[in-house]
Design a protein around this motif. Structure first.
Motif, short mmCIF file in Angstrom:
data_model
loop_
_atom_site.label_atom_id
_atom_site.label_comp_id
_atom_site.label_asym_id
_atom_site.label_seq_id
_atom_site.Cartn_x
_atom_site.Cartn_y
_atom_site.Cartn_z
N UNK A 5 0.85 -1.19 0.00
CA UNK A 5 0.00 0.00 0.00
C UNK A 5 0.88 1.24 0.00
N UNK A 6 0.82 1.98 -1.13
CA UNK A 6 1.62 3.19 -1.26
C UNK A 6 0.85 4.40 -0.75
N UNK A 7 1.61 5.41 -0.34
CA UNK A 7 1.02 6.68 0.05
C UNK A 7 2.09 7.76 -0.11
N UNK A 8 1.63 9.01 -0.07
CA UNK A 8 2.57 10.12 -0.08
C UNK A 8 2.67 10.90 -1.38
N UNK A 9 1.94 10.46 -2.40
CA UNK A 9 1.98 11.20 -3.65
C UNK A 9 1.23 12.51 -3.55
N UNK A 10 1.32 13.30 -4.62
CA UNK A 10 0.61 14.56 -4.63
C UNK A 10 1.13 15.50 -5.70
N UNK A 11 0.70 16.74 -5.60
CA UNK A 11 1.12 17.79 -6.53
C UNK A 11 2.21 18.62 -5.88
N UNK A 12 3.31 18.82 -6.58
CA UNK A 12 4.42 19.58 -6.05
C UNK A 12 5.01 20.43 -7.16
N UNK A 13 5.55 21.57 -6.80
CA UNK A 13 6.17 22.45 -7.78
C UNK A 13 7.57 21.93 -8.15
N UNK A 14 8.04 22.27 -9.33
CA UNK A 14 9.42 21.89 -9.70
C UNK A 14 10.41 22.36 -8.64
N UNK A 15 11.34 21.49 -8.32
CA UNK A 15 12.31 21.77 -7.28
C UNK A 15 11.88 21.33 -5.90
N UNK A 16 10.63 20.91 -5.78
CA UNK A 16 10.11 20.49 -4.50
C UNK A 16 10.46 19.05 -4.14
N UNK A 17 9.92 18.61 -3.00
CA UNK A 17 10.23 17.28 -2.49
C UNK A 17 8.96 16.56 -2.07
N UNK A 18 9.03 15.24 -2.14
CA UNK A 18 7.98 14.37 -1.63
C UNK A 18 8.62 13.12 -1.07
N UNK A 19 7.95 12.50 -0.13
CA UNK A 19 8.38 11.20 0.35
C UNK A 19 7.25 10.19 0.19
N UNK A 20 7.52 9.18 -0.58
CA UNK A 20 6.55 8.10 -0.77
C UNK A 20 6.82 7.00 0.25
#
Length: 115
Positions: A5-20
């Motif tokens: 089960x994945x989570x943590x996606x979303x919309x982010x601006x260029x140069x930004x960060x996310x953790x899945x």
């Protein structure tokens, strides 16, 4: 029954960060190689990063230095830390593992990099 089960996606601006995150069940997590794949619209699914049971990691060239795969065996969870995100990173990201010769996939989480 194996579940990812994945989570943590979303919309982010260029140069930004996310953790899945990918929470696994039904396997002896600490003994499995875990991987993250992605599929962009109109493109084939590609392997992004893998981590072995021993902690060895591998990345595709386009994400080296920007993405980090890691695992927490106590939580049966694998992570993908993504930094310096680019529009080209936009895709559905999937967690995967192989158990007794059978490939298992999560449902995917959408990552969109856009201003």
């Amino acid at each position: 029954q194996v579940q990812l089960v994945e989570s943590g996606g979303g919309l982010v601006q260029p140069g930004g960060s996310l953790r899945l995150s990918c929470a696994a069940s039904g396997i002896i997590f600490s003994g499995n190689t875990m991987g993250w794949y992605r599929q962009a619209p109109g493109k084939q699914r590609e392997s992004v990063a893998t981590i072995t049971s021993g902690g060895f990691t591998n990345y595709i060239d386009s994400v080296k230095g920007r993405f980090t795969i890691s695992r927490d065996n106590a939580k049966n969870t694998v992570y993908l830390q993504m930094t310096s995100l680019e529009p080209e990173d936009t895709a559905v990201y999937y967690c995967t593992t192989t158990h007794w010769g059978v490939e298992y996939w999560g449902q995917g989480t959408q990552v969109t990099v856009s201003s």
